[in-house]
Design an enzyme around this catalytic site. Structure first.
Site, short mmCIF file in Angstrom:
data_model
loop_
_atom_site.label_atom_id
_atom_site.label_comp_id
_atom_site.label_asym_id
_atom_site.label_seq_id
_atom_site.Cartn_x
_atom_site.Cartn_y
_atom_site.Cartn_z
N ASP A 188 0.87 -1.16 0.00
CA ASP A 188 0.00 0.00 0.00
C ASP A 188 0.92 1.22 0.00
O ASP A 188 2.10 1.11 0.32
CB ASP A 188 -0.88 -0.05 1.25
CG ASP A 188 -1.68 1.20 1.45
OD1 ASP A 188 -2.28 1.68 0.46
OD2 ASP A 188 -1.71 1.71 2.58
N ASP A 236 0.07 5.09 1.06
CA ASP A 236 -0.06 6.01 2.21
C ASP A 236 -0.12 5.24 3.53
O ASP A 236 -0.96 4.35 3.70
CB ASP A 236 -1.31 6.87 2.03
CG ASP A 236 -1.27 7.67 0.73
OD1 ASP A 236 -0.23 8.29 0.45
OD2 ASP A 236 -2.28 7.66 -0.01
#
Ligand code: MG
Ligand code: ZN
Length: 169
Positions: free
Chosen positions: A8, A10
């Site tokens: 992922d 952020d």
């Protein structure tokens, strides 16, 4: 077949300050470079899979996102790190698209495009939707960087990205 690390963005690569799209606001976590170098040495391909509903919400444009991606890829390149591809979902949750995590499409697209063995691969995220996306894509090694989520489908909970080195080998 190859093995992969799916990240992922952020909250994993950079501080999640909410809908980040400006280079000036993009803050890499300090342990990202050494950790990704380690993964690369272990012959993992590295992918980013990120929900970017800020595009659908009109907070920033596709072009802003591309510009930030070029910066991110260049910073990694300077450290000798290759990100094979950045997959992203530009839609908002109410569009019910096929790509937004927890749906597995971004990961499955990488699987078919790069011939990835999902059983030997890992998903690393900071939210349950990342873990569910990995789970839905057939990944067993689900690592959540969030110690406060006890009832996760994640196999491991850790404090930071560099903690994953103890798990992935
Ligand atoms: Mg996140
Ligand atoms: Zn989408």
């Amino acid at each position: 077949m190859k093995k992969a690390i799916f990240l992922d963005r952020d909250g994993v690569i950079n501080v999640d300050s909410g809908y980040v799209y400006k280079i000036d606001d993009f803050e890499f976590f300090p342990d990202v470079f050494s950790t990704l170098k380690y993964f690369q040495k272990q012959n993992f391909l590295i992918f980013i899979a990120t929900n970017q509903s800020g595009i659908a919400r009109g907070y920033f444009t596709h072009e802003d996102f591309d510009k930030l991606n070029r910066y991110i890829l260049e910073e990694f390149r300077k450290e000798g790190i290759v990100i094979s591809k950045i997959y992203f979902c530009p839609h908002s949750p109410d569009e019910n698209c096929e790509c937004r995590k927890p749906k597995p499409k971004m990961l499955l697209d990488a699987m078919s495009e790069f011939d990835i063995n999902m059983k030997k691969s890992c998903m690393i995220g900071d939210k349950e939707s990342d873990m569910e996306a990995g789970h839905n894509a057939g990944i067993k090694n689900l690592i959540l960087i969030n110690k406060k989520s006890p009832k996760s489908v994640a196999k491991y909970n850790v404090n930071s990205l560099s903690d994953t080195i103890k798990i992935i080998f």
